[in-house]
Design a protein around this motif. Structure first.
Motif, PDB file in Angstrom:
ATOM      1  N   ILE A  20      50.748  39.447  40.275  1.00 30.16           N
ATOM      2  CA  ILE A  20      49.692  38.700  39.600  1.00 30.16           C
ATOM      3  C   ILE A  20      48.317  39.078  40.130  1.00 30.16           C
ATOM      4  CG2 ILE A  20      48.866  36.414  38.985  1.00 30.16           C
ATOM      5  CD1 ILE A  20      51.597  37.150  37.813  1.00 30.16           C
ATOM      6  N   ARG A  21      48.169  39.138  41.465  1.00 24.80           N
ATOM      7  CA  ARG A  21      46.872  39.518  42.023  1.00 24.80           C
ATOM      8  C   ARG A  21      47.054  40.036  43.433  1.00 24.80           C
ATOM      9  NH1 ARG A  21      43.474  34.601  44.617  1.00 24.80           N
ATOM     10  NH2 ARG A  21      45.187  33.279  45.316  1.00 24.80           N
ATOM     11  N   ARG A  22      46.108  40.845  43.853  1.00 28.10           N
ATOM     12  CA  ARG A  22      46.099  41.346  45.214  1.00 28.10           C
ATOM     13  C   ARG A  22      45.527  40.286  46.134  1.00 28.10           C
ATOM     14  NH1 ARG A  22      42.454  46.496  46.450  1.00 28.10           N
ATOM     15  NH2 ARG A  22      40.846  44.904  46.250  1.00 28.10           N
ATOM     16  N   ARG A  23      46.199  40.035  47.238  1.00 23.72           N
ATOM     17  CA  ARG A  23      45.759  38.990  48.155  1.00 23.72           C
ATOM     18  C   ARG A  23      44.545  39.442  48.957  1.00 23.72           C
ATOM     19  NH1 ARG A  23      48.141  34.731  45.910  1.00 23.72           N
ATOM     20  NH2 ARG A  23      50.390  34.858  45.954  1.00 23.72           N
ATOM     21  N   PRO A  24      43.639  38.511  49.286  1.00 17.57           N
ATOM     22  CA  PRO A  24      42.508  38.864  50.137  1.00 17.57           C
ATOM     23  C   PRO A  24      42.982  39.193  51.552  1.00 17.57           C
ATOM     24  CG  PRO A  24      42.586  36.505  49.798  1.00 17.57           C
ATOM     25  CD  PRO A  24      43.621  37.090  48.894  1.00 17.57           C
ATOM     26  N   VAL A  25      42.286  40.099  52.200  1.00 19.12           N
ATOM     27  CA  VAL A  25      42.627  40.497  53.563  1.00 19.12           C
ATOM     28  C   VAL A  25      41.846  39.640  54.549  1.00 19.12           C
ATOM     29  CG1 VAL A  25      42.556  42.367  55.233  1.00 19.12           C
ATOM     30  CG2 VAL A  25      43.162  42.835  52.860  1.00 19.12           C
ATOM     31  N   ALA A  54      43.190  39.197  26.386  1.00 25.00           N
ATOM     32  CA  ALA A  54      43.263  39.196  27.849  1.00 25.00           C
ATOM     33  C   ALA A  54      42.019  39.790  28.492  1.00 25.00           C
ATOM     34  CB  ALA A  54      44.498  39.971  28.310  1.00 25.00           C
ATOM     35  N   HIS A  55      41.467  40.864  27.882  1.00 29.00           N
ATOM     36  CA  HIS A  55      40.340  41.572  28.503  1.00 29.00           C
ATOM     37  C   HIS A  55      39.556  42.267  27.396  1.00 29.00           C
ATOM     38  CE1 HIS A  55      38.120  44.425  31.010  1.00 29.00           C
ATOM     39  NE2 HIS A  55      38.507  43.751  32.080  1.00 29.00           N
ATOM     40  N   ARG A  56      38.314  41.898  27.217  1.00 27.42           N
ATOM     41  CA  ARG A  56      37.529  42.375  26.076  1.00 27.42           C
ATOM     42  C   ARG A  56      37.386  43.902  26.057  1.00 27.42           C
ATOM     43  NH1 ARG A  56      38.720  38.003  25.027  1.00 27.42           N
ATOM     44  NH2 ARG A  56      37.440  36.266  24.288  1.00 27.42           N
ATOM     45  N   ARG A 102      44.619  42.659  38.590  1.00 24.47           N
ATOM     46  CA  ARG A 102      45.215  42.176  39.831  1.00 24.47           C
ATOM     47  C   ARG A 102      44.489  42.696  41.072  1.00 24.47           C
ATOM     48  NH1 ARG A 102      47.603  45.744  42.860  1.00 24.47           N
ATOM     49  NH2 ARG A 102      48.443  44.115  44.206  1.00 24.47           N
ATOM     50  N   ARG A 103      43.747  43.789  40.946  1.00 17.44           N
ATOM     51  CA  ARG A 103      43.083  44.348  42.129  1.00 17.44           C
ATOM     52  C   ARG A 103      41.845  43.550  42.533  1.00 17.44           C
ATOM     53  NH1 ARG A 103      38.790  48.028  40.919  1.00 17.44           N
ATOM     54  NH2 ARG A 103      39.245  49.186  42.823  1.00 17.44           N
ATOM     55  N   GLU A 106      43.096  31.663  37.571  1.00 16.05           N
ATOM     56  CA  GLU A 106      42.516  32.679  36.698  1.00 16.05           C
ATOM     57  C   GLU A 106      43.423  33.901  36.603  1.00 16.05           C
ATOM     58  OE1 GLU A 106      37.722  31.929  37.383  1.00 16.05           O
ATOM     59  OE2 GLU A 106      38.847  33.214  38.756  1.00 16.05           O
ATOM     60  N   ALA A 107      43.967  34.319  37.737  1.00 16.00           N
ATOM     61  CA  ALA A 107      44.860  35.471  37.740  1.00 16.00           C
ATOM     62  C   ALA A 107      46.112  35.201  36.921  1.00 16.00           C
ATOM     63  CB  ALA A 107      45.235  35.835  39.179  1.00 16.00           C
ATOM     64  N   ALA A 108      46.653  33.987  37.042  1.00 13.34           N
ATOM     65  CA  ALA A 108      47.850  33.640  36.292  1.00 13.34           C
ATOM     66  C   ALA A 108      47.566  33.614  34.790  1.00 13.34           C
ATOM     67  CB  ALA A 108      48.378  32.286  36.753  1.00 13.34           C
TER      68      ALA A 108
END
Length: 237
Positions: free
Chosen positions: A207-212, A138-140, A58-59, A67-69
């Motif tokens: 789910i994910r960190r929003r862009p600033v 989910a993540h190798r 999420r970071r 993709e995040a979902a």
């Protein structure tokens, strides 16, 4: 050992004595450590690994919402699959009715007392491998670590004298099968939910960190465009 003599040429029992025999020669503090790790520690470590994978995913604010979902849905499926695998194991244990090895074979060093349920298949091995394989989907990188921890968990169960090696192998197979066979259905059901959460202004951070954007966090998609239009309307007024 007397137990080995009684086991005949059964490789499952012979391997049980070989691995559990290490506990008889190890210092007491080491056996107590393996007892804690094999009973609680590794499962806790796998849960924390899932949390770490979620945080790492999420970071990355640059990934798309879809993709995040998808990544979030796969991560949610990992612990859910472990729970489903344990439920599937309930009728398997009742059908096989295999006693714990210390009821059938003498001379074992049993590190955990009070185990009165059936032995095949191992719940600990099932949960651990389901979490590890679910992480791998989910993540190798995190998944490889998780599978490694699951293998250690299986070794510990035999070392502790509470499971045969085939109990552990059966648990590995069950956990893997549940994750992989049900993953398409689970992903199809969980991804829309994750997308809805991702679009939520309040819960989207899960789910994910929003862009600033210029010092402000874009709470919803298109926030920068809407802010620019609002500023232009203020100037025109």
């Amino acid at each position: 050992m007397a137990g080995l003599a009684q086991s005949g040429s059964n490789p499952d029992v012979e391997l049980l004595y070989d691995i559990n025999g290490l506990a008889q020669d190890a210092p007491g503090w080491f056996d107590r450590g393996v007892e804690f790790v094999g009973e609680y520690g590794l499962l806790l470590a796998l849960v924390l690994l899932v949390v770490c994978c979620w945080w790492s995913t999420r970071r990355h604010s640059g990934i798309s919402g879809e993709e995040a979902a998808g990544a979030a849905a796969a991560l949610v499926w990992a612990p859910l699959a472990a729970g489903v695998a344990v439920l599937v194991n309930v009728p398997i244990r009742g059908f096989v009715e295999r006693p714990r090895p210390f009821y059938e074979h003498e001379g074992l060093e049993v590190l955990v007392a009070g185990k009165t349920d059936f032995s095949f298949v191992s719940d600990h091995a099932t949960i651990a491998m389901a979490l590890g394989v679910g992480l791998f989907v989910a993540h190798r990188a995190f998944g490889l670590v998780g599978i490694g921890l699951a293998l250690v968990e299986g070794f510990c169960r035999v070392y502790m004298g509470v499971h045969y090696p085939t109990d552990v192998i059966g648990g590995f197979a069950l956990g893997t099968a549940v994750v992989l066979l049900l993953s398409p259905v689970a992903t199809a059901l969980l991804t829309p939910v994750a997308k809805a959460v991702e679009r939520s202004p309040r819960a989207g951070w899960l789910i994910r960190r929003r862009p600033v954007v210029e010092g402000r966090e874009a709470l919803i998609p298109g926030a920068r465009k809407e802010a620019t239009e609002a500023e232009q309307r203020d100037l025109a007024a």
